[in-house]
Design an enzyme around this catalytic site. Structure first.
Site, PDB file in Angstrom:
ATOM      1  CE  LYS A   1      -2.317  -0.765   3.822  1.00 46.17           C
ATOM      2  NZ  LYS A   1      -1.759  -2.051   4.298  1.00 46.17           N
TER       3      LYS A   1
ATOM      4  NE  ARG B   1       7.001  -3.425   5.420  1.00 46.43           N
ATOM      5  CZ  ARG B   1       5.719  -3.027   5.468  1.00 46.43           C
ATOM      6  NH1 ARG B   1       4.867  -3.432   4.575  1.00 46.43           N
ATOM      7  NH2 ARG B   1       5.324  -2.246   6.425  1.00 46.43           N
TER       8      ARG B   1
ATOM      9  NE  ARG C   1      -4.047  -1.086   9.859  1.00 44.42           N
ATOM     10  CZ  ARG C   1      -2.920  -0.562   9.356  1.00 44.42           C
ATOM     11  NH1 ARG C   1      -2.891   0.691   8.999  1.00 44.42           N
ATOM     12  NH2 ARG C   1      -1.867  -1.301   9.199  1.00 44.42           N
TER      13      ARG C   1
END
Ligand code: AMP
Length: 209
Positions: A13, A122, A88
């Site tokens: 995202k 990441r 969320r």
């Protein structure tokens, strides 16, 4: 254009939001980044949020909703925005529905197994927030941010045990929002397992329709 990016943590995202920000010239608003900035500056909000973030849990709605609504009232949001990581929960989605009519909710779909692999690689710039991946989107110089030259770090909540917790929380509280936006006729689903460029291309094409 008012956009929402849905999808599990690690679905890409943030990467897509950064690209859409450049393409459509509207701000990228990441609640995760807002919380991390507050944490970095040791604000009362940051300190409250830290306990939840470190465990892979969601920060309570009462701390999150007003924060986003205040941000959306700022001048740079006049022509739209890309919400990354909000809403969320059902309560957050309802609060947003009351306030604005969004144009599309984009679900970047990636299976859990691949998410876990991606999260392990990441890295993020602690200074400007630019996201990287050691395999899929490496910086030009290893370990260094292309944008600002700062040494990259692994986010506290990208540790494997926290990642699994975040995925549980995603399936329980956030994935049901896909149905919410489908019912509203706003849902765009893209295959997030493709290359970063192809995902961006699919999103832009779906938005044109
Ligand atoms: P992210 O960078 O979007 O993965 O967010 C990192 C962490 O910030 C999450 O695991 C949550 O603890 C918190 N957070 C971000 N956005 C929200 C939200 N909309 N509601 C509650 N907590 C959030």
């Amino acid at each position: 254009m008012k956009l929402i990016l849905l999808g599990a943590p690690g679905a890409g995202k943030g990467t897509q939001a950064t690209r859409l920000e450049e393409i459509f010239k509207i701000p990228h608003i990441s609640t995760g980044d807002i919380f991390r900035n507050n944490l970095k500056n040791k604000t009362p909000l940051g300190l409250k949020a830290k306990a939840y973030m470190d465990q892979g849990l969601l920060v309570p709605d009462e701390l999150t909703i007003d924060l986003v609504m205040d941000r959306l009232a700022e001048n740079d949001c006049r022509n739209g925005y890309i919400l990354d990581g909000f809403p969320r929960t059902q309560a957050q989605a309802e609060a947003l529905d009351e306030r604005v009519e969004i144009d599309a909710a984009i679900d970047v779909d990636v299976p859990d197994k691949l998410i876990v692999e991606r999260m392990a690689g990441r890295r993020v710039c602690p200074n400007c927030g630019e996201p990287y991946h050691i395999k899929y989107e490496p910086p030009k110089k290893e370990g260094i941010c292309d944008r600002c030259g700062t040494a990259l770090i692994i986010r506290e909540d990208d540790k494997p045990e926290t990642v699994l917790k975040r995925l549980d929380v995603y399936h329980e509280q956030t994935a049901p929002l896909i149905g919410h936006y489908k019912e509203a006729g706003k849902l765009i689903q893209v295959d997030g397992t493709q290359s970063v460029d192809k995902v961006t291309q699919d999103i832009v094409e779906a938005l044109k329709k």
